[in-house]
Scaffold this motif. Structure first.
Motif, PDB file in Angstrom:
ATOM      1  N   GLU A 235       0.834  -1.202   0.000  1.00 46.39           N
ATOM      2  CA  GLU A 235       0.000   0.000   0.000  1.00 46.39           C
ATOM      3  C   GLU A 235       0.867   1.250   0.000  1.00 46.39           C
ATOM      4  OE1 GLU A 235      -3.751   2.000   2.467  1.00 46.39           O
ATOM      5  OE2 GLU A 235      -2.683   0.263   3.285  1.00 46.39           O
ATOM      6  N   CYS A 236       0.454   2.219  -0.793  1.00 44.40           N
ATOM      7  CA  CYS A 236       1.095   3.526  -0.823  1.00 44.40           C
ATOM      8  C   CYS A 236       0.050   4.608  -0.601  1.00 44.40           C
ATOM      9  CB  CYS A 236       1.776   3.782  -2.167  1.00 44.40           C
ATOM     10  SG  CYS A 236       3.255   2.795  -2.476  1.00 44.40           S
ATOM     11  N   TRP A 237       0.399   5.641   0.148  1.00 45.71           N
ATOM     12  CA  TRP A 237      -0.397   6.855   0.182  1.00 45.71           C
ATOM     13  C   TRP A 237       0.006   7.698  -1.014  1.00 45.71           C
ATOM     14  CZ3 TRP A 237       0.068   8.264   6.100  1.00 45.71           C
ATOM     15  CH2 TRP A 237      -0.765   7.404   6.828  1.00 45.71           C
ATOM     16  N   TYR A 239      -0.091  11.496  -3.139  1.00 48.54           N
ATOM     17  CA  TYR A 239      -0.099  12.938  -2.916  1.00 48.54           C
ATOM     18  C   TYR A 239       0.034  13.661  -4.244  1.00 48.54           C
ATOM     19  CZ  TYR A 239       1.273  11.563   1.857  1.00 48.54           C
ATOM     20  OH  TYR A 239       1.339  10.981   3.101  1.00 48.54           O
ATOM     21  N   PRO A 244      -2.437  15.307   0.347  1.00 50.48           N
ATOM     22  CA  PRO A 244      -2.919  13.947   0.097  1.00 50.48           C
ATOM     23  C   PRO A 244      -4.072  13.923  -0.904  1.00 50.48           C
ATOM     24  CG  PRO A 244      -2.779  14.409   2.465  1.00 50.48           C
ATOM     25  CD  PRO A 244      -2.618  15.713   1.761  1.00 50.48           C
ATOM     26  N   THR A 247      -5.084   6.701  -1.956  1.00 50.71           N
ATOM     27  CA  THR A 247      -4.218   5.546  -1.713  1.00 50.71           C
ATOM     28  C   THR A 247      -4.210   4.637  -2.937  1.00 50.71           C
ATOM     29  OG1 THR A 247      -5.986   4.150  -0.798  1.00 50.71           O
ATOM     30  CG2 THR A 247      -4.783   5.551   0.749  1.00 50.71           C
TER      31      THR A 247
END
Length: 265
Positions: A235-237, A239, A244, A247
């Protein structure tokens, strides 16, 4: 090469170009262009300014080859006042290779009150980071990056900016949604690579967005990797340069073939 798109278009048929190939087999398509093209077709046929594509899930169950023409079929499952649901299929050479489900939500106003959210990342802007000299960081020109901290396979925090350098479909500028959809597959190698390299191939991508990006750079921050019995999640957030946006999560398999089971033919 840097101006070559991933696909050319002839009516409803898409033809992969030589830069659309992936890392596992030079004759197969990259996962990023599969996800991107499904997102492209869904947005082109079923989106609108009043809706946000809040979730896109793509299942990739076959590996398309680069020499076959592509068609994307879509179906409107639900067209409600607030929720629109679309399904799509990626067909290569007449065979279904991947499918997508997208949920679009109508824009409105946030309710009153405050809800806790994690803080914005404290990352430098892409313009303040030197361009990397290693061409492998963008798969030799498929995209461009600005590494922030860590790198593919490093044991520790990993953050990076990514931007596209070519069109997905010839003659069609990338929209913010297509920009995210095309890049989201990067969550798999970025989250799942280890100190022995990348041993997992992802079978899906799910993107959640609370808003579309307003800048060309998409930031990836690895926040999770777990694996048991050759099955992994990463998992990556995500931006943009203002903060933000959502995801990207993937499921992945160890890149090795299982032992044959004589009871299954």
């Amino acid at each position: 090469m840097t101006s070559m798109p991933f696909f050319t278009r002839d009516g409803d048929t898409f033809h992969p170009t030589e830069v659309a190939n992936g890392p596992w087999d030079p004759k197969s398509l990259h996962g990023r262009v599969i996800v991107g093209l499904l997102g492209f077709a869904i947005e082109e046929r079923h989106s609108g300014p009043d809706f946000v594509p809040a979730r896109l899930t793509v299942d990739m169950f076959r590996l398309p080859t680069i020499d076959k023409p592509i068609e994307v079929t879509t179906r409107l499952v639900r067209d409600g006042l607030r929720i629109r649901v679309v399904e799509a299929e990626f067909v290569s050479g007449g065979v279904g290779m991947a499918r997508a489900s997208c949920q679009l939500l109508r824009r409105t106003q946030n309710p009153e009150g405050n809800v806790w959210s994690p803080p914005n990342w404290d990352a430098p802007k892409p313009a303040d980071i030197p361009k990397p000299t290693d061409p492998r960081l963008g798969m030799n020109g498929k995209w461009t990056t600005r590494p922030i901290v860590g790198h593919m396979g490093s044991l520790g925090p990993r953050r990076l900016w990514m931007s596209e350098v070519r069109e997905l479909v010839a003659g069609v500028p990338m929209t913010p949604f297509v920009h995210v959809a095309t890049g989201a597959d990067f969550a798999s190698p970025f989250a799942n690579a280890g100190d022995n390299g990348l041993g997992y191939i992802n079978s899906d991508v799910t993107i959640y967005l609370h808003r579309l990006p307003v800048t060309e750079w998409i930031g990836f921050e690895v926040v999770n990797h777990q694996a048991t019995d050759g099955v992994a999640i990463g998992e990556c957030w995500l931006y943009d340069e203002q903060g933000p946006i959502g995801t990207a999560t993937v499921a992945a398999l160890a890149q090795r073939k299982p032992m044959a089971n004589p009871s299954k033919r």
